[in-house]
Design an enzyme around this catalytic site. Structure first.
Site, PDB file in Angstrom:
ATOM      1  CB  CYS A   7      -0.990  -0.015   1.167  1.00  0.00           C
ATOM      2  SG  CYS A   7      -0.249   0.050   2.812  1.00  0.00           S
ATOM      3  CG  ASN A  10       4.270  -1.724   5.183  1.00  0.00           C
ATOM      4  OD1 ASN A  10       5.390  -2.062   5.556  1.00  0.00           O
ATOM      5  ND2 ASN A  10       3.289  -2.598   5.076  1.00  0.00           N
ATOM      6  CB  CYS A  12      -3.765   1.599   7.150  1.00  0.00           C
ATOM      7  SG  CYS A  12      -3.751   2.897   8.404  1.00  0.00           S
ATOM      8  NE  ARG A  13      -4.506   1.591   1.758  1.00  0.00           N
ATOM      9  CZ  ARG A  13      -4.249   2.272   0.649  1.00  0.00           C
ATOM     10  NH1 ARG A  13      -5.109   2.221  -0.351  1.00  0.00           N
ATOM     11  NH2 ARG A  13      -3.159   2.995   0.537  1.00  0.00           N
ATOM     12  CB  SER A  14       0.142  -3.477   2.673  1.00  0.00           C
ATOM     13  OG  SER A  14       1.031  -2.604   3.299  1.00  0.00           O
ATOM     14  CG  ASP A 118      -5.322   4.847   3.137  1.00  0.00           C
ATOM     15  OD1 ASP A 118      -5.419   4.345   4.276  1.00  0.00           O
ATOM     16  OD2 ASP A 118      -4.271   5.305   2.671  1.00  0.00           O
TER      17      ASP A 118
END
Ligand code: 4NP
Length: 146
Positions: A7, A10, A12-14, A118
């Site tokens: 993401c 690095n 939150c999402r990934s 996000d």
């Protein structure tokens, strides 16, 4: 099989995708990275960790790192969370490299979504986790099918 989730930051999402998917498919080697280097060395964002832990996904051991060109050699599959991530990844692809790069939402095509929004901006950490879990189930099915 080695899968890298990517993401922007690095945090939150990934890392959430990595945490969800390693619980779901422990036989697959996983990692995550950000295309930006702002948060290198930091654990996942506190509200993201809390939302994940509330559904028994522990992200506390993860630390942010930046995506590097060597990742094209180290992983069989690189998965971005949105189109900007994919563009930033592709901009670093070495000439002749053929590593598979995919959008995470392509593994949940019935969602009708083309990105994982996000939560750092939307603040919808649970919504992001719902979608990430859905995409992760699709990815597990795709890997199992070869
Ligand atoms: P991520 O979210 O890409 O899902 O980790 C973000 C986290 C932090 C920032 C941007 C996106 N930031 O600008 O610091």
């Amino acid at each position: 099989m080695r899968v890298l989730f990517v993401c922007l930051g690095n945090i939150c999402r990934s890392p959430s995708a990595e945490g969800v998917f390693r619980d779901m498919a422990p036989e697959v080697e996983t990692d995550s990275a950000g295309t930006a280097g702002w948060h290198v060395g930091k654990p996942p964002y506190g509200p993201m960790q809390a939302a994940a832990l509330a559904r028994d996904v522990d992200l506390s051991d993860l630390r942010a790192r930046q995506f590097v060109v060597e990742d094209f050699e180290r992983f069989d599959l690189i998965i971005g969370m949105d189109a900007e991530n994919i563009a930033n990844i592709e901009a670093l692809r070495p000439n002749g490299n053929t590593t598979d790069v995919q959008l995470f939402t392509d593994y949940a095509s019935d969602s009708g979504l083309s990105e994982v929004p996000d939560p750092y901006y939307t603040r919808d950490f649970d919504g992001a986790l719902d979608l990430i879990e859905h995409c992760a189930r699709g990815l597990r099915t795709a890997i199992a099918a070869g």
